[in-house]
Design a protein around this motif. Sequence first.
Motif, mmCIF file in Angstrom:
data_model
loop_
_atom_site.group_PDB
_atom_site.id
_atom_site.type_symbol
_atom_site.label_atom_id
_atom_site.label_comp_id
_atom_site.label_asym_id
_atom_site.label_seq_id
_atom_site.Cartn_x
_atom_site.Cartn_y
_atom_site.Cartn_z
ATOM 1 N N GLY A 153 10.254 36.455 7.128
ATOM 2 C CA GLY A 153 9.363 36.952 8.165
ATOM 3 C C GLY A 153 8.820 35.779 8.976
ATOM 4 N N ALA A 154 8.180 36.120 10.077
ATOM 5 C CA ALA A 154 7.591 35.084 10.926
ATOM 6 C C ALA A 154 6.080 35.107 10.765
ATOM 7 C CB ALA A 154 7.970 35.331 12.377
ATOM 8 N N GLY A 155 5.459 33.988 11.094
ATOM 9 C CA GLY A 155 3.995 33.967 11.069
ATOM 10 C C GLY A 155 3.490 32.603 10.644
ATOM 11 N N GLU A 156 2.223 32.578 10.258
ATOM 12 C CA GLU A 156 1.610 31.310 9.865
ATOM 13 C C GLU A 156 2.087 30.927 8.469
ATOM 14 O OE1 GLU A 156 -2.766 29.320 9.463
ATOM 15 O OE2 GLU A 156 -2.563 31.143 10.657
ATOM 16 N N GLN A 157 2.400 29.650 8.274
ATOM 17 C CA GLN A 157 2.922 29.213 6.994
ATOM 18 C C GLN A 157 1.877 28.390 6.240
ATOM 19 O OE1 GLN A 157 6.835 27.447 8.296
ATOM 20 N NE2 GLN A 157 7.466 29.396 7.418
ATOM 21 N N ALA A 158 2.108 28.266 4.924
ATOM 22 C CA ALA A 158 1.137 27.566 4.082
ATOM 23 C C ALA A 158 0.879 26.140 4.602
ATOM 24 C CB ALA A 158 1.644 27.525 2.654
ATOM 25 N N CYS A 159 1.915 25.526 5.191
ATOM 26 C CA CYS A 159 1.780 24.137 5.661
ATOM 27 C C CYS A 159 1.092 24.064 7.025
ATOM 28 C CB CYS A 159 3.154 23.504 5.761
ATOM 29 S SG CYS A 159 4.267 24.495 6.781
ATOM 30 N N GLY A 160 0.769 25.225 7.624
ATOM 31 C CA GLY A 160 0.098 25.217 8.920
ATOM 32 C C GLY A 160 1.056 25.471 10.073
ATOM 33 N N ASP A 161 2.379 25.332 9.842
ATOM 34 C CA ASP A 161 3.353 25.634 10.906
ATOM 35 C C ASP A 161 3.348 27.133 11.186
ATOM 36 O OD1 ASP A 161 4.039 23.028 10.932
ATOM 37 O OD2 ASP A 161 6.179 23.319 10.494
ATOM 38 N N ILE A 162 3.854 27.465 12.341
ATOM 39 C CA ILE A 162 4.024 28.892 12.668
ATOM 40 C C ILE A 162 5.490 29.111 13.010
ATOM 41 C CG2 ILE A 162 3.437 30.703 14.349
ATOM 42 C CD1 ILE A 162 0.663 29.442 14.520
ATOM 43 N N GLY A 163 6.067 30.154 12.446
ATOM 44 C CA GLY A 163 7.474 30.431 12.761
ATOM 45 C C GLY A 163 8.133 31.216 11.659
ATOM 46 N N LEU A 164 9.464 31.241 11.703
ATOM 47 C CA LEU A 164 10.236 31.988 10.709
ATOM 48 C C LEU A 164 10.286 31.210 9.404
ATOM 49 C CD1 LEU A 164 13.522 33.353 12.349
ATOM 50 C CD2 LEU A 164 11.762 34.651 11.149
ATOM 51 N N GLY A 165 10.137 31.894 8.302
ATOM 52 C CA GLY A 165 10.243 31.191 7.032
ATOM 53 C C GLY A 165 9.350 31.782 5.955
ATOM 54 N N ARG A 166 8.460 32.691 6.361
ATOM 55 C CA ARG A 166 7.581 33.313 5.342
ATOM 56 C C ARG A 166 8.365 34.305 4.506
ATOM 57 N NH1 ARG A 166 1.905 34.160 6.245
ATOM 58 N NH2 ARG A 166 2.222 36.218 5.334
ATOM 59 N N MET A 167 8.055 34.375 3.215
ATOM 60 C CA MET A 167 8.653 35.429 2.404
ATOM 61 C C MET A 167 8.160 36.768 2.956
ATOM 62 S SD MET A 167 8.585 36.071 -1.719
ATOM 63 C CE MET A 167 7.035 36.967 -1.895
ATOM 64 N N LEU A 168 9.012 37.785 2.977
ATOM 65 C CA LEU A 168 8.576 39.112 3.414
ATOM 66 C C LEU A 168 7.406 39.559 2.545
ATOM 67 C CD1 LEU A 168 11.891 41.089 4.075
ATOM 68 C CD2 LEU A 168 10.431 39.913 5.716
ATOM 69 N N GLU A 169 6.577 40.432 3.082
ATOM 70 C CA GLU A 169 5.445 40.940 2.309
ATOM 71 C C GLU A 169 5.955 41.744 1.113
ATOM 72 O OE1 GLU A 169 2.434 40.045 2.771
ATOM 73 O OE2 GLU A 169 2.912 38.977 4.607
ATOM 74 N N VAL A 170 5.133 41.825 0.082
ATOM 75 C CA VAL A 170 5.505 42.565 -1.130
ATOM 76 C C VAL A 170 5.905 44.003 -0.782
ATOM 77 C CG1 VAL A 170 4.502 43.570 -3.224
ATOM 78 C CG2 VAL A 170 4.195 41.128 -2.717
ATOM 79 N N SER A 171 5.120 44.639 0.088
ATOM 80 C CA SER A 171 5.432 46.046 0.439
ATOM 81 C C SER A 171 6.803 46.137 1.100
ATOM 82 C CB SER A 171 4.355 46.613 1.350
ATOM 83 O OG SER A 171 4.301 45.860 2.534
ATOM 84 N N GLU A 172 7.153 45.131 1.917
ATOM 85 C CA GLU A 172 8.462 45.159 2.581
ATOM 86 C C GLU A 172 9.587 44.975 1.562
ATOM 87 O OE1 GLU A 172 7.890 43.401 6.997
ATOM 88 O OE2 GLU A 172 7.342 41.990 5.436
ATOM 89 N N LEU A 173 9.360 44.111 0.586
ATOM 90 C CA LEU A 173 10.392 43.893 -0.439
ATOM 91 C C LEU A 173 10.594 45.155 -1.280
ATOM 92 C CD1 LEU A 173 9.511 40.233 -1.531
ATOM 93 C CD2 LEU A 173 11.454 40.994 -0.149
ATOM 94 N N VAL A 174 9.489 45.831 -1.585
ATOM 95 C CA VAL A 174 9.601 47.071 -2.367
ATOM 96 C C VAL A 174 10.370 48.118 -1.547
ATOM 97 C CG1 VAL A 174 8.296 48.956 -3.436
ATOM 98 C CG2 VAL A 174 7.518 46.593 -3.699
ATOM 99 N N THR A 175 10.068 48.189 -0.256
ATOM 100 C CA THR A 175 10.787 49.127 0.615
ATOM 101 C C THR A 175 12.274 48.798 0.637
ATOM 102 O OG1 THR A 175 8.840 49.320 1.982
ATOM 103 C CG2 THR A 175 10.887 50.027 2.984
ATOM 104 N N LEU A 176 12.602 47.511 0.736
ATOM 105 C CA LEU A 176 14.021 47.118 0.778
ATOM 106 C C LEU A 176 14.729 47.464 -0.533
ATOM 107 C CD1 LEU A 176 13.629 43.820 2.785
ATOM 108 C CD2 LEU A 176 15.049 45.757 3.447
ATOM 109 N N CYS A 177 14.020 47.314 -1.651
ATOM 110 C CA CYS A 177 14.619 47.708 -2.940
ATOM 111 C C CYS A 177 14.896 49.206 -2.934
ATOM 112 C CB CYS A 177 13.669 47.389 -4.102
ATOM 113 S SG CYS A 177 13.607 45.658 -4.498
ATOM 114 N N ASN A 178 13.925 49.986 -2.436
ATOM 115 C CA ASN A 178 14.116 51.435 -2.358
ATOM 116 C C ASN A 178 15.310 51.769 -1.472
ATOM 117 O OD1 ASN A 178 12.101 53.470 -3.565
ATOM 118 N ND2 ASN A 178 10.850 51.706 -3.037
ATOM 119 N N ASP A 179 15.342 51.122 -0.289
ATOM 120 C CA ASP A 179 16.435 51.387 0.657
ATOM 121 C C ASP A 179 17.781 51.051 0.034
ATOM 122 O OD1 ASP A 179 14.475 52.034 2.363
ATOM 123 O OD2 ASP A 179 14.734 50.350 3.728
ATOM 124 N N PHE A 180 17.794 49.972 -0.746
ATOM 125 C CA PHE A 180 19.045 49.526 -1.351
ATOM 126 C C PHE A 180 19.624 50.609 -2.265
ATOM 127 C CE2 PHE A 180 21.558 47.648 -4.636
ATOM 128 C CZ PHE A 180 22.449 46.896 -3.901
#
Length: 405
Positions: A153-180
Amino acid sequence: MQILQDKKIVLGISGGIAAYKTPDLVRRLKEQGADVRVVMTEGAKAFITPLTLQAVSGNPVSDSLLDTQAELAMGHIELAKWADIIVIAPATADIIARIACGMANDLLSTLCLATTAPVAIAPAMNQQMWHAQATQENIAKLTSRTYHIWGPGAGEQACGDIGLGRMLEVSELVTLCNDFFAEKYLENQHWVITAGPTREAIDPVRYISNHSSGKMGYAIAHAAVSAGAKVTLISGPVAITPPIGCHVIQVNSAEEMHQQALKYAPDGTTFVACAAVADYRVANVSAQKIKKNNDAMQLDLVRNHDIVADVASLANKPFMVGFAAETQDVEQYARGKLVRKNLDLIAANDVAKSGQGFNSDNNALTLYSTIDKTDIPLANKQLVANHLVLLINQHYTAKNSIKKQ
Ligand code: CTP
């Protein structure tokens, strides 16, 4: 039964800061009936303890390839065979590189080599590391080996950078498991869905619109995507995130929505008109901001095209589903629209009832065809959408089988 009921999920955790979210991920998966076994890299243990993950998963955590006791309990080959899916979250650049190279220098990378189960990777790293050529080449390699790449996902990162590289949110991962694991009963179908409100300009800063949140249309798009359909979502301006996997076309006005609907509908198998389209637009949109020079003002409005009716009049029209939001005489008005707009089905809801419909998280619908009706009881909009998509497909299949006879 829940989709994840009794599914065997190996959760591989590597050493990224997002590892702190994994106990929550394990709990959400378990809540839905999954059996979760956690495998951790050495790096992961710097961020979160095996004891925490053992407690939430209810299973021993595996973290070593060369542990005689662990190998006695459930060896790495056994674990690789046990899994219905291996989900690596967070997946650092390092574990991605090691898997891409086929290395087997710790338990998690060895499992990936030893399993025939599908592997899903949820990347999590600094945006520069994500964009690095080496990482992108590794991801391309894994994609070509049919690994599933979930995110980042995109957004603010732990190091202060902003951009692509964040792990998807837990809810999104659960949804993807369901979709799978969801049954792909809409494979080879293309659903074109309109959603959200439209905005009809008055002048460069003002518009006429309505209270539609887009939640119902987006939930239908999500249900259709997870059932394997190709989905084109033509959306008015809303504040919610579109489901992963949809082709989203953003529009503002009814005219734009009309244009896009006529462009994509002929390729669709099913057209669902869920948008709350403004019936009128301003006849003469002011090029400049209108000043309040008078005590009263009048706007001349002209009728917008009826999008769903125009799609239904195409020679090569898809299976047509409309919506009717009513405050009284629901069945009579809904059936009237079904016939007048030449639809196969219409989903009606009573927006006068509190706690359902516009802007609410819940809904209840009645689906009318020319010959029957089916109630979808009040529930969360996603559950209602899942049920609705199933019913629409039953009618679609029945119509097509009659056509073939
Ligand atoms: N619809 C559309 N294009 C429009 C208006 C509505 O495609 N210009 C679709 C909606 O997406 C929905 C259905 O038509 O599927 C709603 O029917 P409609 O008769 O337009 O609803 P209302 O505007 O609520 O109509 P009325 O004022 O007659 O109740």
